[in-house]
Design an enzyme around this catalytic site. Sequence first.
Site, short mmCIF file in Angstrom:
data_model
loop_
_atom_site.label_atom_id
_atom_site.label_comp_id
_atom_site.label_asym_id
_atom_site.label_seq_id
_atom_site.Cartn_x
_atom_site.Cartn_y
_atom_site.Cartn_z
N SER A 279 0.83 -1.33 -0.17
CA SER A 279 -0.04 -0.04 -0.04
C SER A 279 0.85 1.25 -0.12
O SER A 279 2.20 1.24 0.55
CB SER A 279 -1.08 0.01 1.29
N1 SAH Z 1 -0.83 -4.90 4.02
C1 SAH Z 1 -0.31 -5.22 2.63
C2 SAH Z 1 -0.89 -4.83 1.53
C3 SAH Z 1 -1.57 -6.32 0.92
S1 SAH Z 1 -2.38 -5.87 -0.63
C4 SAH Z 1 0.94 -4.83 2.67
O1 SAH Z 1 1.16 -3.81 3.70
O2 SAH Z 1 1.91 -4.85 1.85
C5 SAH Z 1 -3.87 -7.08 -0.14
C6 SAH Z 1 -3.26 -8.43 0.10
O3 SAH Z 1 -4.70 -9.11 0.74
C7 SAH Z 1 -2.81 -9.45 -1.02
O4 SAH Z 1 -1.55 -9.78 -0.58
C8 SAH Z 1 -3.69 -10.28 -1.26
O5 SAH Z 1 -3.27 -11.64 -1.63
C9 SAH Z 1 -4.49 -10.26 0.39
N2 SAH Z 1 -5.92 -11.16 0.42
C10 SAH Z 1 -6.74 -10.74 -0.64
N3 SAH Z 1 -7.78 -11.61 -0.26
C11 SAH Z 1 -7.77 -11.98 1.02
C12 SAH Z 1 -8.26 -13.05 1.83
N4 SAH Z 1 -9.59 -13.54 1.52
N5 SAH Z 1 -7.63 -13.66 2.90
C13 SAH Z 1 -6.39 -13.18 3.07
N6 SAH Z 1 -5.70 -12.40 2.49
C14 SAH Z 1 -6.28 -11.94 1.13
#
Ligand code: SAH
Length: 212
Positions: free
Chosen positions: A60
């Site tokens: 993000s």
């Molecule tokens: N917090 C992260 C940003 C992640 S982007 C950071 O600081 O880098 C969103 C993430 O959510 C992705 O890696 C994606 O694979 C995950 N995601 C999406 N749906 C999900 C679910 N149902 N359960 C767990 N993770 C999920």
Amino acid sequence: MIDQAHKIRLLMELRKGGITNTQVLSAIERLPRELFVSTVFEDQAYDNSALPIAHGQTISQPFVVAFMTQALELGPRMKVLEIGTGSGYQAAVLAQLCRRVYTIERYRSLMAEAEQRFTAVQLSNITAITGDGNRGWPEQAPFPRIIVTAAAPEIPKTLVDQLDNGGIMIVPVGDQDGQDILRVEKTVEGVDVRMLLPVRFVPMVEGVVKDI
Ligand code: SAH
């Protein structure tokens, strides 16, 4: 030294954007974001922008990380549930401001890489698992704070159920055209919902991916 100058510029930008919580700013200042992005993007690590990670996901934008962290109103004794570990950056910011972070990622490979980064930055109060965040983490519930870092189509009811009374969840809700970060507070009467900021996140997807 370039990195240091970039980092200072980023912190000034966050302050200008309304991040006033000095603990949040210090947590971001202490954390080497370059360790959370792939080497090809290292020189952009302190740009105030989201960057690609594996599997079409993103780390993000620093402002959004700071904004959501500030909105969580963390206390040092709290445990926090994060959905969407991704690079692990948001979890590593949270871990500096609370007792323990429980974080769930649907891609096993992303989770494993994030765990290595937690070790590298010497944060030992993060527990990461591969799982479907839609289910939450019933064994550890209830949580005083929950943060969702993937876009949910609506306020995830299962996660509201796993919030303490008086607990706060920060969650981007909307469709592919855009979402709003919502602050959802669980009260005795139900939930109090406030819209905080329009954003764009990758979507929350069901099921896990055991890719390693
Ligand atoms: N917090 C992260 C940003 C992640 S982007 C950071 O600081 O880098 C969103 C993430 O959510 C992705 O890696 C994606 O694979 C995950 N995601 C999406 N749906 C999900 C679910 N149902 N359960 C767990 N993770 C999920």
